[in-house]
Design an enzyme around this catalytic site. Sequence first.
Site, PDB file in Angstrom:
ATOM      1  N   ASP A  54       7.033  -6.943  -7.139  1.00  0.00           N
ATOM      2  CA  ASP A  54       5.808  -6.318  -7.619  1.00  0.00           C
ATOM      3  C   ASP A  54       5.906  -5.931  -9.093  1.00  0.00           C
ATOM      4  OD1 ASP A  54       3.354  -4.900  -7.675  1.00  0.00           O
ATOM      5  OD2 ASP A  54       3.736  -4.026  -5.697  1.00  0.00           O
TER       6      ASP A  54
ATOM      7  N   SER B 212      -3.229  -0.909  -6.746  1.00  0.00           N
ATOM      8  CA  SER B 212      -2.977  -1.019  -8.177  1.00  0.00           C
ATOM      9  C   SER B 212      -3.682   0.122  -8.909  1.00  0.00           C
ATOM     10  CB  SER B 212      -3.402  -2.407  -8.671  1.00  0.00           C
ATOM     11  OG  SER B 212      -2.898  -2.679  -9.949  1.00  0.00           O
TER      12      SER B 212
ATOM     13  N   HIS C  55       2.616  -8.227  -6.040  1.00  0.00           N
ATOM     14  CA  HIS C  55       1.592  -7.198  -6.218  1.00  0.00           C
ATOM     15  C   HIS C  55       0.492  -7.237  -5.160  1.00  0.00           C
ATOM     16  CE1 HIS C  55       0.017  -4.053  -8.752  1.00  0.00           C
ATOM     17  NE2 HIS C  55      -1.106  -4.687  -9.049  1.00  0.00           N
TER      18      HIS C  55
END
Length: 304
Positions: free
Chosen positions: A256, A115, A283
């Site tokens: 995601d 991320s 995610h």
Amino acid sequence: MTSENITTGTLDFKVGEETYQTWYKVVGDLKSGKRPLVLLHGGPGSSHDYILPHVDLYTSLGIPLIFYDQTGGGQSTHLKDKPKDFWTVELFMNELDNVLSHFGIADDFDLLGQSWGGMLAAQYAATRQPSGLQHLIIADSPASMPLWEVAVGGLLKGLPVKMQETIARHEAEGTTDSKEYQDVMNIFYGKHLCRVNPWPEELVRSFSLLETDPTVYQTMQGPSEFTITGSLKQWTIVDIVHSIQVVTLVINGAFDEAQDVCVSPFFEKIPKVKWVTFANSSHTPFFEERERYMKVVGGFLTNN
């Protein structure tokens, strides 16, 4: 894995005239002869806890791992009173350099960022060109925050209209700490952040720590995943990712927040790159499809 394989501590991180503490956890032996993997958590402002499933890479392959909490998050120094311009990508790249130097691995290491951590890792690889970096993994990360907004904006439209209105109203009124807002956010997160129900303990812990001190997240990101008002709002490395010369693995999930639209520039522009999308994940594929994820990542680190 026993406690004998785990070392925790803090290291000094000097910024100007001040010295902060970066908390770390090393899993395995950095002198084993196997190349270590440094892992960068997301947020920004989160903690290492939720990426701990990567210990599987040590258990199965003996790869030494270095986790650490970035400044402002987790068990590292918190700085709630710093001005907004203190919190920069440059600060966190300097902290990464400091970690590499402390452990004496700057001449031979692999790097995984998830991320926000993947944004940090990609910019680090593109701009600092670290000679010791051998493999780069960009997991669930955008190449551009404007493209991230396009991606999550599309996902937001998948929620019922009333939920969209609830989110918009509370963000406009600055009441994102209300139960109504949080309930809707939890529905969104259950679809697009982690589809495991109930959430794994490590993920809950990272979220709890972030809620305790959201300074970095709110300063750099904003009030939520899809309302970007912080310093990263115009962040992009689309025009420099071609400078990443190291072999790279790009990862995302079909559900995601990091949808293909914001991930594709990595695949299109990095010279030596592989892209894997996990069909049943959002995610956090290291929770959602843990076994396959570890095979993909482990294979990339050992076979390239």
